[in-house]
Design a protein around this motif. Sequence first.
Motif, PDB file in Angstrom:
ATOM      1  N   GLN A   1       0.917  -1.035  -0.083  1.00  0.00           N
ATOM      2  CA  GLN A   1       0.008  -0.010   0.077  1.00  0.00           C
ATOM      3  C   GLN A   1       0.770   1.177   0.081  1.00  0.00           C
ATOM      4  O   GLN A   1       0.543   2.239  -0.509  1.00  0.00           O
ATOM      5  CB  GLN A   1      -1.025  -0.046   1.288  1.00  0.00           C
ATOM      6  N   GLU A   2       1.894   1.275   0.832  1.00  0.00           N
ATOM      7  CA  GLU A   2       2.850   2.279   0.701  1.00  0.00           C
ATOM      8  C   GLU A   2       3.541   2.539  -0.604  1.00  0.00           C
ATOM      9  O   GLU A   2       3.593   3.745  -1.105  1.00  0.00           O
ATOM     10  CB  GLU A   2       3.918   2.049   1.835  1.00  0.00           C
ATOM     11  N   LEU A   3       3.897   1.673  -1.089  1.00  0.00           N
ATOM     12  CA  LEU A   3       4.299   1.653  -2.604  1.00  0.00           C
ATOM     13  C   LEU A   3       3.371   2.405  -3.622  1.00  0.00           C
ATOM     14  O   LEU A   3       3.683   3.246  -4.334  1.00  0.00           O
ATOM     15  CB  LEU A   3       4.696   0.395  -3.216  1.00  0.00           C
ATOM     16  N   HIS A   4       2.170   1.838  -3.409  1.00  0.00           N
ATOM     17  CA  HIS A   4       1.297   2.478  -4.260  1.00  0.00           C
ATOM     18  C   HIS A   4       0.814   4.020  -3.898  1.00  0.00           C
ATOM     19  O   HIS A   4       0.805   4.727  -5.130  1.00  0.00           O
ATOM     20  CB  HIS A   4      -0.205   1.476  -4.280  1.00  0.00           C
ATOM     21  N   VAL A   5       1.040   4.218  -2.810  1.00  0.00           N
ATOM     22  CA  VAL A   5       0.729   5.660  -2.403  1.00  0.00           C
ATOM     23  C   VAL A   5       1.827   6.639  -3.159  1.00  0.00           C
ATOM     24  O   VAL A   5       1.498   7.653  -3.610  1.00  0.00           O
ATOM     25  CB  VAL A   5       0.294   5.991  -0.981  1.00  0.00           C
ATOM     26  N   ARG A   6       3.016   6.203  -2.767  1.00  0.00           N
ATOM     27  CA  ARG A   6       3.997   6.928  -3.188  1.00  0.00           C
ATOM     28  C   ARG A   6       4.517   6.935  -4.680  1.00  0.00           C
ATOM     29  O   ARG A   6       5.193   7.734  -5.019  1.00  0.00           O
ATOM     30  CB  ARG A   6       5.433   6.284  -2.167  1.00  0.00           C
ATOM     31  N   THR A   7       4.113   6.073  -5.270  1.00  0.00           N
ATOM     32  CA  THR A   7       4.412   6.088  -6.787  1.00  0.00           C
ATOM     33  C   THR A   7       3.150   6.382  -7.619  1.00  0.00           C
ATOM     34  O   THR A   7       3.628   6.423  -8.961  1.00  0.00           O
ATOM     35  CB  THR A   7       4.677   4.547  -7.063  1.00  0.00           C
ATOM     36  N   ARG A   8       2.030   6.591  -7.196  1.00  0.00           N
ATOM     37  CA  ARG A   8       0.813   6.744  -7.940  1.00  0.00           C
ATOM     38  C   ARG A   8       0.711   7.982  -8.880  1.00  0.00           C
ATOM     39  O   ARG A   8       0.327   7.858 -10.074  1.00  0.00           O
ATOM     40  CB  ARG A   8      -0.410   6.597  -7.189  1.00  0.00           C
TER      41      ARG A   8
ATOM     42  N   THR B   1      10.175   7.322 -14.886  1.00  0.00           N
ATOM     43  CA  THR B   1      10.863   8.211 -14.181  1.00  0.00           C
ATOM     44  C   THR B   1      11.442   7.468 -13.015  1.00  0.00           C
ATOM     45  O   THR B   1      12.351   7.665 -12.389  1.00  0.00           O
ATOM     46  CB  THR B   1       9.891   9.273 -13.560  1.00  0.00           C
ATOM     47  N   LEU B   2      10.441   6.549 -12.386  1.00  0.00           N
ATOM     48  CA  LEU B   2      11.000   5.839 -11.362  1.00  0.00           C
ATOM     49  C   LEU B   2      12.167   5.041 -11.433  1.00  0.00           C
ATOM     50  O   LEU B   2      13.156   4.745 -10.772  1.00  0.00           O
ATOM     51  CB  LEU B   2       9.937   4.969 -10.664  1.00  0.00           C
ATOM     52  N   LEU B   3      11.984   4.290 -12.688  1.00  0.00           N
ATOM     53  CA  LEU B   3      13.117   3.380 -12.990  1.00  0.00           C
ATOM     54  C   LEU B   3      14.531   4.093 -13.178  1.00  0.00           C
ATOM     55  O   LEU B   3      15.506   3.405 -13.065  1.00  0.00           O
ATOM     56  CB  LEU B   3      12.647   2.663 -14.476  1.00  0.00           C
ATOM     57  N   ALA B   4      14.334   5.289 -13.840  1.00  0.00           N
ATOM     58  CA  ALA B   4      15.673   6.240 -14.017  1.00  0.00           C
ATOM     59  C   ALA B   4      16.295   6.282 -12.673  1.00  0.00           C
ATOM     60  O   ALA B   4      17.651   6.390 -12.872  1.00  0.00           O
ATOM     61  CB  ALA B   4      15.187   7.487 -14.710  1.00  0.00           C
ATOM     62  N   GLU B   5      15.495   6.601 -11.609  1.00  0.00           N
ATOM     63  CA  GLU B   5      16.213   6.808 -10.287  1.00  0.00           C
ATOM     64  C   GLU B   5      16.948   5.406  -9.951  1.00  0.00           C
ATOM     65  O   GLU B   5      17.953   5.409  -9.011  1.00  0.00           O
ATOM     66  CB  GLU B   5      15.125   6.878  -9.182  1.00  0.00           C
ATOM     67  N   LEU B   6      16.679   4.274 -10.538  1.00  0.00           N
ATOM     68  CA  LEU B   6      17.095   2.970 -10.117  1.00  0.00           C
ATOM     69  C   LEU B   6      18.317   2.714 -11.105  1.00  0.00           C
ATOM     70  O   LEU B   6      18.919   1.657 -11.078  1.00  0.00           O
ATOM     71  CB  LEU B   6      15.977   1.932 -10.042  1.00  0.00           C
ATOM     72  N   GLY B   7      18.718   3.420 -12.055  1.00  0.00           N
ATOM     73  CA  GLY B   7      19.585   3.426 -12.858  1.00  0.00           C
ATOM     74  C   GLY B   7      19.201   3.016 -14.342  1.00  0.00           C
ATOM     75  O   GLY B   7      20.111   2.599 -15.149  1.00  0.00           O
ATOM     76  N   TYR B   8      18.092   2.892 -14.731  1.00  0.00           N
ATOM     77  CA  TYR B   8      17.583   2.412 -15.854  1.00  0.00           C
ATOM     78  C   TYR B   8      17.215   3.711 -17.006  1.00  0.00           C
ATOM     79  O   TYR B   8      16.311   4.151 -16.874  1.00  0.00           O
ATOM     80  CB  TYR B   8      16.192   1.495 -15.648  1.00  0.00           C
TER      81      TYR B   8
END
Length: 216
Positions: A5-12, A18-25
């Motif tokens: 649920q926390e992941l859903h709230v913070r990534t929705r 954009t998120l994957l770029a933060e992980l190096g992709y």
Amino acid sequence: MNLLQELHVRTRHLAPKTLLAELGYEQPEPETLEHFQAVLQGRYLGLERQFHDAHYAPRGFLEALCRSIGLAPADYRPAIAAVSDRLAEDRAAFRHWLFADTDYVRGRGTPIFAMAFTEHFRRLPFPIDFWRRPWEERLAAACQKARDHMQQSGGTLVTWGEVKRYHYCYADKRSMVITPEGEVIGERDDFDPPRATFGIKGSDENLPDQLLPKEE
């Protein structure tokens, strides 16, 4: 609020790329995008998947995602450990499945590879955590799965022939016998149908099964 649920709230409100770029992709492959979606949709947060690339394995990917959205290790590590423990317990438990029984007896002229390639038509898995449900719920679901399979297959399986009955296999060699109409009519404590396999000599792996989607 649990970790999913926390992941859903913070990534929705953020785009996956954009998120994957933060992980190096910088240019994520389709497989990476698929895994990212699986993390947000699955009860195991993607830990059940066979995912490895130049950056991460499943747990490393999940931990990196948690860090990227501002979660502290003390908040996500215990949650990930709990999910990992549950997954290990589910994998160690007997995998429940439904067998479509056609009374098939191999005759002359039926190549073993044809049987191996169609074996999955008669072995119908339940979710890996199906064993956790109450008995009455599991048996009702098995009966419904038999009815659904009869409707979808028309009662006839390629190579194997006409479905005569189903077996809800809930323990080693133990099954509940179910009619094609989805009614329980008996129980077996010696049910162990042979499995048609085609692969490397000395191995129980069925190579055609490797082409099927992995279900957990």
